[in-house]
Every structure is written in structure tokens, then in C-alpha cells.
Design a protein around this motif. Sequence first.
Motif, PDB file in Angstrom:
ATOM      1  N   GLN A  21       0.827  -1.203   0.000  1.00 23.12           N
ATOM      2  CA  GLN A  21       0.000   0.000   0.000  1.00 23.12           C
ATOM      3  C   GLN A  21       0.865   1.260   0.000  1.00 23.12           C
ATOM      4  OE1 GLN A  21      -2.205  -1.235   3.461  1.00 23.12           O
ATOM      5  NE2 GLN A  21      -4.100  -1.395   2.285  1.00 23.12           N
ATOM      6  N   LEU A  22       1.933   1.241   0.773  1.00 23.76           N
ATOM      7  CA  LEU A  22       2.844   2.380   0.794  1.00 23.76           C
ATOM      8  C   LEU A  22       3.546   2.547  -0.552  1.00 23.76           C
ATOM      9  CD1 LEU A  22       4.287   1.943   4.370  1.00 23.76           C
ATOM     10  CD2 LEU A  22       3.106   3.972   3.530  1.00 23.76           C
ATOM     11  N   THR A  23       3.957   1.446  -1.154  1.00 16.35           N
ATOM     12  CA  THR A  23       4.620   1.505  -2.461  1.00 16.35           C
ATOM     13  C   THR A  23       3.665   2.047  -3.521  1.00 16.35           C
ATOM     14  OG1 THR A  23       6.106  -0.300  -1.886  1.00 16.35           O
ATOM     15  CG2 THR A  23       5.812   0.148  -4.232  1.00 16.35           C
ATOM     16  N   GLU A  24       2.419   1.587  -3.491  1.00 16.41           N
ATOM     17  CA  GLU A  24       1.407   2.083  -4.436  1.00 16.41           C
ATOM     18  C   GLU A  24       1.245   3.593  -4.299  1.00 16.41           C
ATOM     19  OE1 GLU A  24      -3.432   1.829  -5.148  1.00 16.41           O
ATOM     20  OE2 GLU A  24      -2.488   0.438  -3.766  1.00 16.41           O
ATOM     21  N   ALA A  25       1.149   4.085  -3.072  1.00 15.71           N
ATOM     22  CA  ALA A  25       1.008   5.526  -2.841  1.00 15.71           C
ATOM     23  C   ALA A  25       2.248   6.278  -3.317  1.00 15.71           C
ATOM     24  CB  ALA A  25       0.753   5.802  -1.363  1.00 15.71           C
ATOM     25  N   ALA A  26       3.429   5.724  -3.077  1.00 13.65           N
ATOM     26  CA  ALA A  26       4.680   6.373  -3.489  1.00 13.65           C
ATOM     27  C   ALA A  26       4.780   6.469  -5.009  1.00 13.65           C
ATOM     28  CB  ALA A  26       5.876   5.618  -2.927  1.00 13.65           C
ATOM     29  N   ILE A  27       4.341   5.441  -5.711  1.00 11.02           N
ATOM     30  CA  ILE A  27       4.378   5.453  -7.175  1.00 11.02           C
ATOM     31  C   ILE A  27       3.412   6.496  -7.718  1.00 11.02           C
ATOM     32  CG2 ILE A  27       3.806   4.090  -9.234  1.00 11.02           C
ATOM     33  CD1 ILE A  27       4.978   1.643  -7.681  1.00 11.02           C
ATOM     34  N   VAL A  28       2.210   6.559  -7.147  1.00  8.46           N
ATOM     35  CA  VAL A  28       1.220   7.545  -7.581  1.00  8.46           C
ATOM     36  C   VAL A  28       1.695   8.968  -7.290  1.00  8.46           C
ATOM     37  CG1 VAL A  28      -1.123   8.412  -7.149  1.00  8.46           C
ATOM     38  CG2 VAL A  28      -0.721   5.957  -7.373  1.00  8.46           C
ATOM     39  N   ALA A  29       2.417   9.161  -6.192  1.00 11.08           N
ATOM     40  CA  ALA A  29       2.870  10.496  -5.787  1.00 11.08           C
ATOM     41  C   ALA A  29       4.060  11.003  -6.593  1.00 11.08           C
ATOM     42  CB  ALA A  29       3.233  10.488  -4.301  1.00 11.08           C
ATOM     43  N   ALA A  30       4.706  10.149  -7.377  1.00  8.39           N
ATOM     44  CA  ALA A  30       5.900  10.561  -8.131  1.00  8.39           C
ATOM     45  C   ALA A  30       5.582  11.734  -9.052  1.00  8.39           C
ATOM     46  CB  ALA A  30       6.433   9.391  -8.953  1.00  8.39           C
ATOM     47  N   PRO A  31       6.334  12.815  -8.931  1.00  7.02           N
ATOM     48  CA  PRO A  31       6.129  13.965  -9.828  1.00  7.02           C
ATOM     49  C   PRO A  31       6.468  13.590 -11.275  1.00  7.02           C
ATOM     50  CG  PRO A  31       7.441  14.570  -7.913  1.00  7.02           C
ATOM     51  CD  PRO A  31       7.352  13.084  -7.919  1.00  7.02           C
ATOM     52  N   ASP A  32       5.890  14.322 -12.223  1.00  6.32           N
ATOM     53  CA  ASP A  32       6.193  14.093 -13.637  1.00  6.32           C
ATOM     54  C   ASP A  32       7.690  14.157 -13.859  1.00  6.32           C
ATOM     55  OD1 ASP A  32       3.539  13.815 -14.272  1.00  6.32           O
ATOM     56  OD2 ASP A  32       3.299  15.877 -14.971  1.00  6.32           O
ATOM     57  N   GLY A  33       8.213  13.196 -14.595  1.00  6.26           N
ATOM     58  CA  GLY A  33       9.633  13.163 -14.901  1.00  6.26           C
ATOM     59  C   GLY A  33      10.454  12.418 -13.868  1.00  6.26           C
ATOM     60  N   CYS A  34       9.826  11.967 -12.784  1.00  2.72           N
ATOM     61  CA  CYS A  34      10.540  11.234 -11.729  1.00  2.72           C
ATOM     62  C   CYS A  34      10.045   9.797 -11.672  1.00  2.72           C
ATOM     63  CB  CYS A  34      10.330  11.892 -10.368  1.00  2.72           C
ATOM     64  SG  CYS A  34      10.992  13.566 -10.266  1.00  2.72           S
ATOM     65  N   THR A  35      10.946   8.896 -11.325  1.00  2.88           N
ATOM     66  CA  THR A  35      10.626   7.487 -11.219  1.00  2.88           C
ATOM     67  C   THR A  35      10.863   7.021  -9.794  1.00  2.88           C
ATOM     68  OG1 THR A  35      11.388   7.178 -13.489  1.00  2.88           O
ATOM     69  CG2 THR A  35      11.154   5.200 -12.155  1.00  2.88           C
ATOM     70  N   PHE A  36       9.906   6.278  -9.257  1.00  2.29           N
ATOM     71  CA  PHE A  36      10.037   5.707  -7.922  1.00  2.29           C
ATOM     72  C   PHE A  36      11.231   4.757  -7.890  1.00  2.29           C
ATOM     73  CE2 PHE A  36       9.058   1.994  -5.247  1.00  2.29           C
ATOM     74  CZ  PHE A  36       9.044   2.597  -3.995  1.00  2.29           C
ATOM     75  N   VAL A  37      12.066   4.864  -6.820  1.00  2.00           N
ATOM     76  CA  VAL A  37      13.249   4.019  -6.678  1.00  2.00           C
ATOM     77  C   VAL A  37      13.105   3.067  -5.500  1.00  2.00           C
ATOM     78  CG1 VAL A  37      15.738   3.987  -6.223  1.00  2.00           C
ATOM     79  CG2 VAL A  37      14.777   5.722  -7.738  1.00  2.00           C
ATOM     80  N   SER A  38      12.833   3.622  -4.311  1.00  6.84           N
ATOM     81  CA  SER A  38      12.787   2.769  -3.122  1.00  6.84           C
ATOM     82  C   SER A  38      11.908   3.388  -2.045  1.00  6.84           C
ATOM     83  CB  SER A  38      14.194   2.544  -2.568  1.00  6.84           C
ATOM     84  OG  SER A  38      14.746   3.769  -2.123  1.00  6.84           O
ATOM     85  N   LEU A  39      11.620   2.571  -1.051  1.00  6.94           N
ATOM     86  CA  LEU A  39      10.761   2.976   0.046  1.00  6.94           C
ATOM     87  C   LEU A  39      11.359   2.493   1.352  1.00  6.94           C
ATOM     88  CD1 LEU A  39       7.741   4.129   0.389  1.00  6.94           C
ATOM     89  CD2 LEU A  39       7.158   1.748   0.779  1.00  6.94           C
ATOM     90  N   GLU A  40      11.373   3.365   2.345  1.00  4.49           N
ATOM     91  CA  GLU A  40      11.871   2.994   3.669  1.00  4.49           C
ATOM     92  C   GLU A  40      10.798   3.331   4.695  1.00  4.49           C
ATOM     93  OE1 GLU A  40      15.358   4.419   6.725  1.00  4.49           O
ATOM     94  OE2 GLU A  40      15.790   4.461   4.575  1.00  4.49           O
ATOM     95  N   ARG A  41      10.399   2.340   5.489  1.00  4.07           N
ATOM     96  CA  ARG A  41       9.375   2.541   6.508  1.00  4.07           C
ATOM     97  C   ARG A  41       9.899   3.458   7.612  1.00  4.07           C
ATOM     98  NH1 ARG A  41       4.629  -1.042   6.010  1.00  4.07           N
ATOM     99  NH2 ARG A  41       4.068   0.036   7.902  1.00  4.07           N
ATOM    100  N   THR A  42       8.981   4.200   8.227  1.00  2.00           N
ATOM    101  CA  THR A  42       9.325   5.074   9.347  1.00  2.00           C
ATOM    102  C   THR A  42       8.526   4.621  10.574  1.00  2.00           C
ATOM    103  OG1 THR A  42       7.633   6.661   8.655  1.00  2.00           O
ATOM    104  CG2 THR A  42       9.881   7.052   7.892  1.00  2.00           C
ATOM    105  N   PRO A  43       9.020   4.935  11.766  1.00  2.00           N
ATOM    106  CA  PRO A  43       8.356   4.479  12.994  1.00  2.00           C
ATOM    107  C   PRO A  43       6.916   4.992  13.160  1.00  2.00           C
ATOM    108  CG  PRO A  43      10.561   5.280  13.490  1.00  2.00           C
ATOM    109  CD  PRO A  43      10.288   5.611  12.053  1.00  2.00           C
ATOM    110  N   ASP A  44       6.567   6.074  12.470  1.00  2.00           N
ATOM    111  CA  ASP A  44       5.216   6.634  12.619  1.00  2.00           C
ATOM    112  C   ASP A  44       4.169   5.951  11.749  1.00  2.00           C
ATOM    113  OD1 ASP A  44       5.814   7.539  10.078  1.00  2.00           O
ATOM    114  OD2 ASP A  44       5.692   9.655  10.573  1.00  2.00           O
ATOM    115  N   GLY A  45       4.534   4.868  11.072  1.00  2.00           N
ATOM    116  CA  GLY A  45       3.591   4.142  10.222  1.00  2.00           C
ATOM    117  C   GLY A  45       3.603   4.603   8.789  1.00  2.00           C
ATOM    118  N   GLY A  46       4.389   5.612   8.477  1.00  2.00           N
ATOM    119  CA  GLY A  46       4.509   6.110   7.127  1.00  2.00           C
ATOM    120  C   GLY A  46       5.764   5.573   6.460  1.00  2.00           C
TER     121      GLY A  46
END
Length: 109
Positions: free
Chosen positions: A76-101
Amino acid sequence: MKTCLLVSALLLGACVSSGASWSASTWDGLVPQTIATQNYAFLAAPMAGQGFKLKLSIKTDGSFGVASAGPPTDDQLTEAAIVAAPDGCTFVSLERTPDGGAEADYDCS
């Protein structure tokens, strides 16, 4: 609010399409956005001084019980990160944070 997001998106799109590359100032100028997935809404905001990263935080309005839904999955976090990518940018990686994000890293070259 939608007008502000649309204007920001058009301005950023113009910068990217004109051949200008992403810089710290253009990245930090991104407007935070809400990304909705099946069970969660995330606030995606640029992380100043962290390269091309967005901070994804669970967005609540008081009527949504995060505790009852459990933490978001990596998918779910990866899906949100891919959708949030600005035009011209490509999603690379995701790192979880202690706050659930998460912190999402992008390639904007």
C-alpha cells in the motif's frame, strides 16, 4: 485547493517539459498532496535537504481509526509512493518510518 494543485502541477510540468532538470529548489517547492489508496489516505510532502524524497504520512481527519485498520502494508505504501511521483521522476525505493509512514526516494534525472 484543487486550483492551487492544478496550477502547481502545470508549472512543474512546464519546467520538466522545457528541458529543465529537477533541483533542490524545484523539489522543495512541490505542494504536499493527498494520495488515496483502498484503505488509507497518505499525505505526500517533499523532504527538504534529503534529495528527491517524499515523506508519506497516514492522513486522518478524526473519523478514520488507524488502530482498527492496522498499519499499511508495504504494498500500500509503495502504491502511494508510485502515484505520488512527480512528472519526470521514477520511484526508486521505500523505507518505513516508525510513525507508520514511509520515505520514498525518486530518480528525477
